[in-house]
Design a protein around this motif. Structure first.
Motif, PDB file in Angstrom:
ATOM      1  N   UNK A 162      34.515 -35.826 -12.717  1.00 19.30           N
ATOM      2  CA  UNK A 162      34.891 -34.037 -12.970  1.00 19.30           C
ATOM      3  C   UNK A 162      35.357 -33.538 -14.155  1.00 19.30           C
ATOM      4  N   UNK A 163      35.652 -33.795 -15.412  1.00 14.42           N
ATOM      5  CA  UNK A 163      35.778 -33.731 -16.343  1.00 14.42           C
ATOM      6  C   UNK A 163      35.176 -33.584 -17.648  1.00 14.42           C
ATOM      7  N   UNK A 164      33.348 -34.331 -17.083  1.00 15.60           N
ATOM      8  CA  UNK A 164      32.749 -34.839 -17.503  1.00 15.60           C
ATOM      9  C   UNK A 164      31.185 -33.685 -16.929  1.00 15.60           C
ATOM     10  N   UNK A 165      31.853 -32.462 -15.388  1.00 17.22           N
ATOM     11  CA  UNK A 165      30.709 -32.113 -15.211  1.00 17.22           C
ATOM     12  C   UNK A 165      29.755 -31.070 -16.302  1.00 17.22           C
ATOM     13  N   UNK A 166      28.767 -31.178 -15.310  1.00  8.62           N
ATOM     14  CA  UNK A 166      27.541 -30.011 -15.981  1.00  8.62           C
ATOM     15  C   UNK A 166      28.115 -28.877 -15.859  1.00  8.62           C
ATOM     16  N   UNK A 167      28.626 -28.515 -14.871  1.00 13.67           N
ATOM     17  CA  UNK A 167      28.923 -27.028 -15.281  1.00 13.67           C
ATOM     18  C   UNK A 167      30.815 -26.965 -16.003  1.00 13.67           C
ATOM     19  N   UNK A 168      30.756 -25.750 -16.706  1.00 17.67           N
ATOM     20  CA  UNK A 168      32.030 -25.587 -17.547  1.00 17.67           C
ATOM     21  C   UNK A 168      32.925 -25.249 -16.923  1.00 17.67           C
ATOM     22  N   UNK A 169      32.901 -24.555 -15.160  1.00 18.52           N
ATOM     23  CA  UNK A 169      34.103 -23.801 -15.403  1.00 18.52           C
ATOM     24  C   UNK A 169      34.551 -25.126 -13.940  1.00 18.52           C
ATOM     25  N   UNK A 170      33.954 -26.334 -13.519  1.00 23.14           N
ATOM     26  CA  UNK A 170      34.509 -27.448 -13.286  1.00 23.14           C
ATOM     27  C   UNK A 170      35.689 -27.853 -14.736  1.00 23.14           C
ATOM     28  N   UNK A 171      34.761 -28.250 -15.687  1.00 20.57           N
ATOM     29  CA  UNK A 171      35.375 -28.719 -16.628  1.00 20.57           C
ATOM     30  C   UNK A 171      36.918 -27.626 -16.967  1.00 20.57           C
ATOM     31  N   UNK A 172      36.514 -26.140 -17.304  1.00 19.59           N
ATOM     32  CA  UNK A 172      37.804 -25.597 -17.470  1.00 19.59           C
ATOM     33  C   UNK A 172      39.208 -25.613 -16.550  1.00 19.59           C
ATOM     34  N   UNK A 173      38.424 -26.426 -15.456  1.00 19.86           N
ATOM     35  CA  UNK A 173      39.389 -26.403 -14.341  1.00 19.86           C
ATOM     36  C   UNK A 173      40.445 -28.174 -14.592  1.00 19.86           C
ATOM     37  N   UNK A 174      39.684 -28.463 -15.337  1.00 11.62           N
ATOM     38  CA  UNK A 174      40.115 -29.574 -15.110  1.00 11.62           C
ATOM     39  C   UNK A 174      41.328 -29.952 -16.646  1.00 11.62           C
ATOM     40  N   UNK A 175      40.423 -29.251 -16.986  1.00 13.66           N
ATOM     41  CA  UNK A 175      42.058 -28.969 -18.218  1.00 13.66           C
ATOM     42  C   UNK A 175      43.051 -28.384 -18.111  1.00 13.66           C
ATOM     43  N   UNK A 176      43.309 -27.528 -16.905  1.00 10.56           N
ATOM     44  CA  UNK A 176      43.955 -26.144 -16.713  1.00 10.56           C
ATOM     45  C   UNK A 176      45.171 -27.414 -16.139  1.00 10.56           C
ATOM     46  N   UNK A 177      44.748 -28.239 -15.630  1.00  8.04           N
ATOM     47  CA  UNK A 177      45.602 -29.066 -14.401  1.00  8.04           C
ATOM     48  C   UNK A 177      45.908 -30.462 -15.170  1.00  8.04           C
ATOM     49  N   UNK A 178      45.394 -30.584 -16.390  1.00  9.31           N
ATOM     50  CA  UNK A 178      45.744 -31.756 -17.052  1.00  9.31           C
ATOM     51  C   UNK A 178      46.928 -32.632 -17.632  1.00  9.31           C
ATOM     52  N   UNK A 179      48.058 -31.674 -17.280  1.00  9.94           N
ATOM     53  CA  UNK A 179      49.473 -32.767 -17.945  1.00  9.94           C
ATOM     54  C   UNK A 179      49.667 -32.837 -15.682  1.00  9.94           C
ATOM     55  N   UNK A 180      49.547 -31.834 -14.776  1.00 16.18           N
ATOM     56  CA  UNK A 180      49.949 -32.760 -13.249  1.00 16.18           C
ATOM     57  C   UNK A 180      48.947 -33.763 -13.555  1.00 16.18           C
ATOM     58  N   UNK A 181      48.410 -34.110 -13.489  1.00 20.42           N
ATOM     59  CA  UNK A 181      47.283 -34.961 -13.387  1.00 20.42           C
ATOM     60  C   UNK A 181      47.629 -36.312 -14.691  1.00 20.42           C
ATOM     61  N   UNK A 182      48.371 -36.363 -15.303  1.00 18.97           N
ATOM     62  CA  UNK A 182      48.956 -37.374 -16.566  1.00 18.97           C
ATOM     63  C   UNK A 182      50.491 -37.505 -16.401  1.00 18.97           C
ATOM     64  N   UNK A 183      51.429 -36.390 -15.553  1.00 23.05           N
ATOM     65  CA  UNK A 183      52.981 -36.745 -15.188  1.00 23.05           C
ATOM     66  C   UNK A 183      52.927 -37.626 -13.365  1.00 23.05           C
TER      67      UNK A 183
END
Length: 237
Positions: A162-183
């Motif tokens: 998802x972080x390398x998806x060809x749609x930028x909106x999907x990548x942006x959503x990944x960036x926004x939830x990155x902390x929760x995934x890291x936790x």
């Protein structure tokens, strides 16, 4: 008439509360008569009816008015059907969103057994970026519910995609939830895998993705803190 069905759905949580309060007299009324209507309307042809039934379902789950057995046998199977490959596009997207929102309410066991396999499939839906975007936006919430092992074994490979998806909106959503995934991962995974992934987002061609990543930079860094030496730790409020 769709407006009648929609109005009915708005009343369902109130009726369910009444059934709960008068349970000795009407023990199975909600489960037998009302819940089947709610889940049936999740696939209604009318958009407003679907929206009100989704809202009703979430309120019922939040208020713990649906028995665990009914969640497993009446709610989850319908949502799984609605997210099948041949399902209507709008209905599928909405059902994925409902699955994600209900995860924290139904807990780790049901989410891991019944929701997680289909969620992983939806992350790779090559036909509909709307579905992938919903998955990306809720990725952190799913990780926090299922815990470290399932996150690292099943979810992280999908997150990389998802972080390398060809749609930028999907990548942006990944960036926004990155902390929760890291936790939801170990320090080693954060250091060896997530750091590289985050650098890619900060260097993304889309300025919207870069902006979202920079806003998540501080929170992501905070997940590396060692509570025993820094006295700092992240606590989910």
């Amino acid at each position: 008439e769709p407006t009648v069905r929609a109005e009915l759905m708005e009343q369902v949580p109130h009726i369910a509360m009444f059934c709960q309060e008068n349970r000795p007299s009407i023990p199975y009324a909600f489960s037998k008569y009302l819940l089947p209507i709610v889940v049936r309307y999740l696939a209604d042809q009318n958009n407003q009816v679907r929206k009100t039934s989704q809202a009703a379902l979430l309120v019922l789950l939040e208020q713990e008015l649906i028995e665990r057995y009914d969640v497993e046998t009446k709610v989850c199977p319908v949502l799984i059907d609605l997210t099948a490959p041949d399902s209507n596009d709008d209905v599928k997207t909405e059902a994925v969103a409902i699955m994600c929102k209900m995860a924290s309410m139904v807990g780790k066991d049901i989410t891991e057994r019944l929701v997680l396999p289909r969620f992983c499939e939806m992350c790779c839906d090559c036909r509909m970026f709307h579905v992938r975007k919903v998955c990306a936006a809720n990725f952190g919430d799913i990780c926090s519910v299922v815990g470290q092992q399932a996150t690292e074994e099943m979810l992280l490979p999908r997150f990389f995609q998802l972080c390398s998806d060809n749609v930028w909106g999907v990548r942006k959503a990944c960036a926004e939830c990155f902390m929760a995934v890291s936790c939801a991962t170990s320090q080693e995974v954060r250091r060896t895998k997530l750091s590289t992934l985050f650098i890619n987002l900060i260097s993304d061609p889309s300025r919207w993705v870069r902006q979202a990543a920079f806003q998540s930079l501080g929170p992501f860094i905070s997940t590396f803190a060692n509570p025993s030496t820094s006295g700092q730790y992240f606590k989910e409020e």
